[in-house]
Design a protein around this motif. Sequence first.
Motif, PDB file in Angstrom:
ATOM      1  N   LEU A  21       1.050  -0.972  -0.881  1.00 23.25           N
ATOM      2  CA  LEU A  21       0.071  -0.157  -0.490  1.00 23.25           C
ATOM      3  C   LEU A  21       1.109   1.088   0.465  1.00 23.25           C
ATOM      4  O   LEU A  21       1.301   0.722   0.823  1.00 23.25           O
ATOM      5  CB  LEU A  21      -0.394  -0.291   1.507  1.00 23.25           C
ATOM      6  N   PRO A  22       0.851   1.903  -1.250  1.00 22.39           N
ATOM      7  CA  PRO A  22       1.896   3.770  -1.436  1.00 22.39           C
ATOM      8  C   PRO A  22       0.985   4.604  -0.821  1.00 22.39           C
ATOM      9  O   PRO A  22       0.139   4.360   0.419  1.00 22.39           O
ATOM     10  CB  PRO A  22       2.034   3.875  -2.497  1.00 22.39           C
ATOM     11  N   LEU A  23       2.248   5.652   0.587  1.00 18.71           N
ATOM     12  CA  LEU A  23       1.598   6.410   0.877  1.00 18.71           C
ATOM     13  C   LEU A  23       0.217   7.167   0.416  1.00 18.71           C
ATOM     14  O   LEU A  23      -0.467   7.697   1.059  1.00 18.71           O
ATOM     15  CB  LEU A  23       2.334   7.165   1.693  1.00 18.71           C
ATOM     16  N   THR A  24       0.519   7.465  -0.566  1.00 16.21           N
ATOM     17  CA  THR A  24      -0.272   7.797  -2.089  1.00 16.21           C
ATOM     18  C   THR A  24      -1.765   7.955  -1.890  1.00 16.21           C
ATOM     19  O   THR A  24      -3.022   8.364  -2.297  1.00 16.21           O
ATOM     20  CB  THR A  24       0.442   8.913  -3.231  1.00 16.21           C
ATOM     21  N   TRP A  25      -1.816   6.269  -1.667  1.00 14.36           N
ATOM     22  CA  TRP A  25      -3.162   6.227  -1.930  1.00 14.36           C
ATOM     23  C   TRP A  25      -4.085   6.611  -0.600  1.00 14.36           C
ATOM     24  O   TRP A  25      -3.761   6.924   0.227  1.00 14.36           O
ATOM     25  CB  TRP A  25      -2.779   4.304  -1.863  1.00 14.36           C
ATOM     26  N   THR A  26      -5.796   6.496  -0.826  1.00 13.40           N
ATOM     27  CA  THR A  26      -6.922   7.114   0.037  1.00 13.40           C
ATOM     28  C   THR A  26      -7.443   5.161   0.496  1.00 13.40           C
ATOM     29  O   THR A  26      -7.667   4.672  -0.906  1.00 13.40           O
ATOM     30  CB  THR A  26      -7.488   7.846  -0.840  1.00 13.40           C
ATOM     31  N   CYS A  27      -7.603   5.250   2.167  1.00 19.48           N
ATOM     32  CA  CYS A  27      -8.534   4.515   2.111  1.00 19.48           C
ATOM     33  C   CYS A  27      -9.750   5.364   2.522  1.00 19.48           C
ATOM     34  O   CYS A  27     -10.061   6.298   3.087  1.00 19.48           O
ATOM     35  CB  CYS A  27      -8.255   3.762   3.310  1.00 19.48           C
ATOM     36  N   SER A  28     -10.886   4.441   1.951  1.00 20.21           N
ATOM     37  CA  SER A  28     -12.338   4.771   2.199  1.00 20.21           C
ATOM     38  C   SER A  28     -13.009   3.957   2.831  1.00 20.21           C
ATOM     39  O   SER A  28     -12.694   2.863   2.179  1.00 20.21           O
ATOM     40  CB  SER A  28     -13.166   5.961   0.589  1.00 20.21           C
ATOM     41  N   VAL A  29     -13.322   4.409   3.207  1.00 25.44           N
ATOM     42  CA  VAL A  29     -14.785   3.103   4.091  1.00 25.44           C
ATOM     43  C   VAL A  29     -16.008   3.208   4.152  1.00 25.44           C
ATOM     44  O   VAL A  29     -16.711   4.683   4.124  1.00 25.44           O
ATOM     45  CB  VAL A  29     -14.181   3.315   6.264  1.00 25.44           C
ATOM     46  N   GLU A  30     -17.093   2.235   3.364  1.00 27.78           N
ATOM     47  CA  GLU A  30     -18.002   3.096   2.710  1.00 27.78           C
ATOM     48  C   GLU A  30     -19.217   1.609   3.036  1.00 27.78           C
ATOM     49  O   GLU A  30     -18.795   0.654   2.778  1.00 27.78           O
ATOM     50  CB  GLU A  30     -18.672   3.073   1.433  1.00 27.78           C
ATOM     51  N   ASN A  31     -19.740   1.554   3.618  1.00 26.38           N
ATOM     52  CA  ASN A  31     -20.476   0.758   4.066  1.00 26.38           C
ATOM     53  C   ASN A  31     -20.128  -0.534   4.953  1.00 26.38           C
ATOM     54  O   ASN A  31     -20.618  -1.347   4.526  1.00 26.38           O
ATOM     55  CB  ASN A  31     -21.764  -0.096   3.194  1.00 26.38           C
ATOM     56  N   GLY A  32     -18.980  -0.106   6.066  1.00 22.46           N
ATOM     57  CA  GLY A  32     -17.989  -1.095   6.703  1.00 22.46           C
ATOM     58  C   GLY A  32     -16.882  -1.773   5.952  1.00 22.46           C
ATOM     59  O   GLY A  32     -16.110  -2.980   6.137  1.00 22.46           O
ATOM     60  N   THR A  33     -17.035  -1.845   4.520  1.00 18.65           N
ATOM     61  CA  THR A  33     -15.700  -2.557   3.981  1.00 18.65           C
ATOM     62  C   THR A  33     -15.127  -0.858   3.326  1.00 18.65           C
ATOM     63  O   THR A  33     -15.170  -0.078   3.100  1.00 18.65           O
ATOM     64  CB  THR A  33     -16.374  -2.626   2.190  1.00 18.65           C
TER      65      THR A  33
ATOM     66  N   GLY B  77     -16.316  15.004   0.219  1.00  8.00           N
ATOM     67  CA  GLY B  77     -17.660  15.044   0.475  1.00  8.00           C
ATOM     68  C   GLY B  77     -18.200  14.190   0.965  1.00  8.00           C
ATOM     69  O   GLY B  77     -19.923  14.350   1.046  1.00  8.00           O
ATOM     70  N   ARG B  78     -17.648  13.148   1.497  1.00  4.18           N
ATOM     71  CA  ARG B  78     -17.845  12.300   2.111  1.00  4.18           C
ATOM     72  C   ARG B  78     -19.039  11.169   1.276  1.00  4.18           C
ATOM     73  O   ARG B  78     -20.210  11.054   1.181  1.00  4.18           O
ATOM     74  CB  ARG B  78     -18.526  12.005   3.603  1.00  4.18           C
ATOM     75  N   LEU B  79     -18.818  11.124  -0.606  1.00  2.00           N
ATOM     76  CA  LEU B  79     -20.250  10.818  -1.391  1.00  2.00           C
ATOM     77  C   LEU B  79     -19.284   8.630  -2.022  1.00  2.00           C
ATOM     78  O   LEU B  79     -18.401   9.221  -1.920  1.00  2.00           O
ATOM     79  CB  LEU B  79     -19.926  11.640  -2.541  1.00  2.00           C
ATOM     80  N   ASP B  80     -20.592   7.973  -1.121  1.00  2.00           N
ATOM     81  CA  ASP B  80     -20.333   6.837  -1.814  1.00  2.00           C
ATOM     82  C   ASP B  80     -19.231   7.563  -3.007  1.00  2.00           C
ATOM     83  O   ASP B  80     -20.037   8.139  -4.015  1.00  2.00           O
ATOM     84  CB  ASP B  80     -21.532   6.467  -2.143  1.00  2.00           C
ATOM     85  N   SER B  81     -18.888   6.263  -3.556  1.00  2.00           N
ATOM     86  CA  SER B  81     -18.279   5.993  -5.006  1.00  2.00           C
ATOM     87  C   SER B  81     -18.903   5.803  -5.889  1.00  2.00           C
ATOM     88  O   SER B  81     -18.672   5.933  -7.021  1.00  2.00           O
ATOM     89  CB  SER B  81     -16.740   4.709  -4.858  1.00  2.00           C
TER      90      SER B  81
END
Length: 81
Positions: A44-56, A74-78
């Motif tokens: 996992l590179p430092l430049t990648w973003t992690c998002s938790v959507e619906n517990g995943t 804006g915290r929109l789901d992907s």
Amino acid sequence: MNEPPTAESPTTPAPATGPATSATTRADQPALVCARCGKPTQELPLTWTCSVENGTRHYFCDDCARTHLRAIEGRLDSAWW
């Protein structure tokens, strides 16, 4: 004055466990892929973003994260972007 360490008060912290803190190589684990474009990476590179959507957890590469920065902030789901 000083008491010897007991099971309740160890002198060194117990080692952390789990995939995020593991010191082992990721050769035996599947490669991570960007949830948007499918770009693979072994670590996992430092430049990648992690998002938790619906517990995943979803990981986004730096190109996809940069392109969809406003939607991420804006915290929109992907699914919306």
